[in-house]
Design a protein around this motif. Structure first.
Motif, PDB file in Angstrom:
ATOM      1  N   GLU A  31     -39.530  -5.951 -24.266  1.00 15.23           N
ATOM      2  CA  GLU A  31     -40.690  -6.137 -23.256  1.00 15.23           C
ATOM      3  C   GLU A  31     -40.546  -4.980 -22.443  1.00 15.23           C
ATOM      4  OE1 GLU A  31     -41.511  -9.826 -22.060  1.00 15.23           O
ATOM      5  OE2 GLU A  31     -42.199 -10.637 -24.005  1.00 15.23           O
ATOM      6  N   LYS A  37     -46.063  -7.623 -24.512  1.00 12.39           N
ATOM      7  CA  LYS A  37     -45.641  -8.624 -24.140  1.00 12.39           C
ATOM      8  C   LYS A  37     -45.776  -9.678 -25.354  1.00 12.39           C
ATOM      9  CE  LYS A  37     -45.059 -12.517 -21.399  1.00 12.39           C
ATOM     10  NZ  LYS A  37     -43.510 -12.638 -21.017  1.00 12.39           N
ATOM     11  N   PHE A  38     -44.727 -10.317 -25.859  1.00 12.30           N
ATOM     12  CA  PHE A  38     -44.517 -11.310 -26.966  1.00 12.30           C
ATOM     13  C   PHE A  38     -45.006 -12.579 -26.575  1.00 12.30           C
ATOM     14  CE2 PHE A  38     -40.943  -8.417 -27.768  1.00 12.30           C
ATOM     15  CZ  PHE A  38     -41.206  -8.010 -29.152  1.00 12.30           C
ATOM     16  N   TRP A  39     -45.569 -13.381 -27.472  1.00 11.55           N
ATOM     17  CA  TRP A  39     -46.178 -14.848 -27.143  1.00 11.55           C
ATOM     18  C   TRP A  39     -44.930 -15.446 -27.594  1.00 11.55           C
ATOM     19  CZ3 TRP A  39     -47.571 -18.281 -31.024  1.00 11.55           C
ATOM     20  CH2 TRP A  39     -47.922 -17.869 -32.276  1.00 11.55           C
ATOM     21  N   PRO A  40     -44.879 -16.680 -27.132  1.00 11.69           N
ATOM     22  CA  PRO A  40     -43.360 -17.363 -27.422  1.00 11.69           C
ATOM     23  C   PRO A  40     -42.986 -17.411 -28.758  1.00 11.69           C
ATOM     24  CG  PRO A  40     -44.734 -18.489 -25.885  1.00 11.69           C
ATOM     25  CD  PRO A  40     -45.637 -17.521 -26.110  1.00 11.69           C
ATOM     26  N   ARG A  41     -43.943 -17.786 -29.774  1.00  9.66           N
ATOM     27  CA  ARG A  41     -43.496 -17.903 -31.043  1.00  9.66           C
ATOM     28  C   ARG A  41     -43.070 -16.702 -31.854  1.00  9.66           C
ATOM     29  NH1 ARG A  41     -44.262 -21.936 -34.644  1.00  9.66           N
ATOM     30  NH2 ARG A  41     -42.402 -21.090 -35.443  1.00  9.66           N
ATOM     31  N   GLN A  42     -43.784 -15.571 -31.477  1.00  9.06           N
ATOM     32  CA  GLN A  42     -43.591 -14.371 -31.781  1.00  9.06           C
ATOM     33  C   GLN A  42     -42.060 -13.853 -31.286  1.00  9.06           C
ATOM     34  OE1 GLN A  42     -45.837 -11.249 -30.004  1.00  9.06           O
ATOM     35  NE2 GLN A  42     -45.962  -9.952 -32.024  1.00  9.06           N
ATOM     36  N   GLU A 230     -51.634 -21.087 -33.994  1.00  3.33           N
ATOM     37  CA  GLU A 230     -50.902 -21.226 -32.734  1.00  3.33           C
ATOM     38  C   GLU A 230     -50.816 -19.823 -31.890  1.00  3.33           C
ATOM     39  OE1 GLU A 230     -46.783 -22.583 -33.687  1.00  3.33           O
ATOM     40  OE2 GLU A 230     -47.278 -22.160 -35.627  1.00  3.33           O
ATOM     41  N   THR A 231     -51.472 -19.011 -32.209  1.00  6.02           N
ATOM     42  CA  THR A 231     -51.497 -17.744 -31.456  1.00  6.02           C
ATOM     43  C   THR A 231     -52.467 -17.992 -30.323  1.00  6.02           C
ATOM     44  OG1 THR A 231     -53.601 -16.834 -32.417  1.00  6.02           O
ATOM     45  CG2 THR A 231     -51.391 -16.351 -33.501  1.00  6.02           C
ATOM     46  N   PRO A 232     -52.110 -17.192 -29.070  1.00  4.48           N
ATOM     47  CA  PRO A 232     -52.982 -17.387 -28.024  1.00  4.48           C
ATOM     48  C   PRO A 232     -54.481 -17.227 -28.174  1.00  4.48           C
ATOM     49  CG  PRO A 232     -51.000 -16.358 -27.344  1.00  4.48           C
ATOM     50  CD  PRO A 232     -50.963 -16.254 -28.905  1.00  4.48           C
ATOM     51  N   ASN A 233     -54.736 -16.236 -28.868  1.00  6.25           N
ATOM     52  CA  ASN A 233     -56.211 -15.864 -29.173  1.00  6.25           C
ATOM     53  C   ASN A 233     -56.852 -17.095 -29.850  1.00  6.25           C
ATOM     54  OD1 ASN A 233     -56.098 -13.642 -27.994  1.00  6.25           O
ATOM     55  ND2 ASN A 233     -56.471 -12.451 -29.668  1.00  6.25           N
TER      56      ASN A 233
END
Length: 265
Positions: A31, A37-42, A230-233
């Motif tokens: 990052e 910016k990674f999302w948590p599971r990524q 699960e993704t933010p989108n």
């Protein structure tokens, strides 16, 4: 470029500092360097490569797998000196056109970071990337392969033998048994990592068998599954529907979803 003894010593110290930072927090280091910016599971999936010898993730559509795939080789090479990365993908043309171009952009981002933070772009020399390979200086190498030629996967044991090699299979549902067997021979070296990614469409192939964890030999693998929901989108879209800000009709219009759910694009 030939370094003096003093320059070589300074380069070695800088490399060790960067390497230690990446091993401590791989996604955090990425990052910083890429501004991504990674999302948590990524981030979990990304970090697992530095913590495990064998990694297998079943992933849904649009979970950020391709973006992660474009960061992984650069960060692996930075943290393994010398290092080697081999990527195998079912969609070989897309791998060449999209992934290779993005990896090159990531390399430039790293160069800018190194110049700003360390005053040096020491880790790269001006080697011109080939269509399906890139030798970075005399210590790092990246190779892209199609799964149509199983024999081409063999013969990489000496590559990165001092630092470590990363073997990535994209859309691993298409992975054939003979390629899987060849890749497993590289996993005997604890400095290496074998990573399988994709949607397990073929249940009788090695990828799906590893994810099911039914056979004793599959227990060696670090396994995970990431759903598209699960993704933010996806979460933002579902919440917008619950609040009545999006209708079923809206969901057929991508621009409307982005606007009303406030999605990242």
């Amino acid at each position: 470029m030939t370094l003096t003894a003093e320059q070589a010593e300074e380069v070695s110290k800088t490399i060790m500092g960067i390497r230690n930072g990446i091993f401590a927090d791989p996604s955090g280091a990425a990052e910083k360097m890429f501004g991504y910016k990674f999302w948590p599971r990524q981030a979990e999936m990304f970090d697992s490569v530095w913590k495990n010898n064998l990694v297998c993730y079943g992933t849904g559509h649009k979970v950020g797998k391709t973006d992660m795939l474009c960061c992984l080789p650069v960060m692996w090479l930075l943290s393994h000196w010398p290092g080697f990365v081999l990527i195998i993908a079912a969609d070989y043309r897309a791998l060449i056109s999209k992934v290779m171009a993005t990896i090159r952009a990531r390399v430039r981002a790293v160069e800018n970071y190194l110049v700003s933070e360390h005053g040096s772009r020491f880790w790269l020399e001006d080697n011109v990337p080939q269509r399906d390979s890139w030798t970075l200086g005399d210590r790092w190498k990246l190779v892209l392969l199609s799964p149509d030629t199983p024999e081409s996967v063999q013969g990489y044991h000496s590559e990165g033998s001092q630092g470590g090699s990363l073997f990535i299979v994209e859309e691993a549902s298409h992975l054939r048994q003979e390629i899987h067997d060849s890749l497993m021979s590289y996993a005997d070296d604890p400095r290496n990592c074998v990573l399988y990614l994709g949607n397990p469409l073929k249940q009788d192939e090695p990828f799906a068998e590893i994810l099911r964890q039914e056979r004793p030999e599959t227990k060696r693998w670090h396994v995970g599954n990431i759903s598209s929901w699960e993704t933010p989108n996806s979460v933002a879209t579902l919440e917008a529907i619950k609040r009545g800000e999006l209708t079923e009709a809206d969901c057929w219009n991508g621009k409307e979803v982005v606007k009303k759910a406030g999605l990242a694009t």
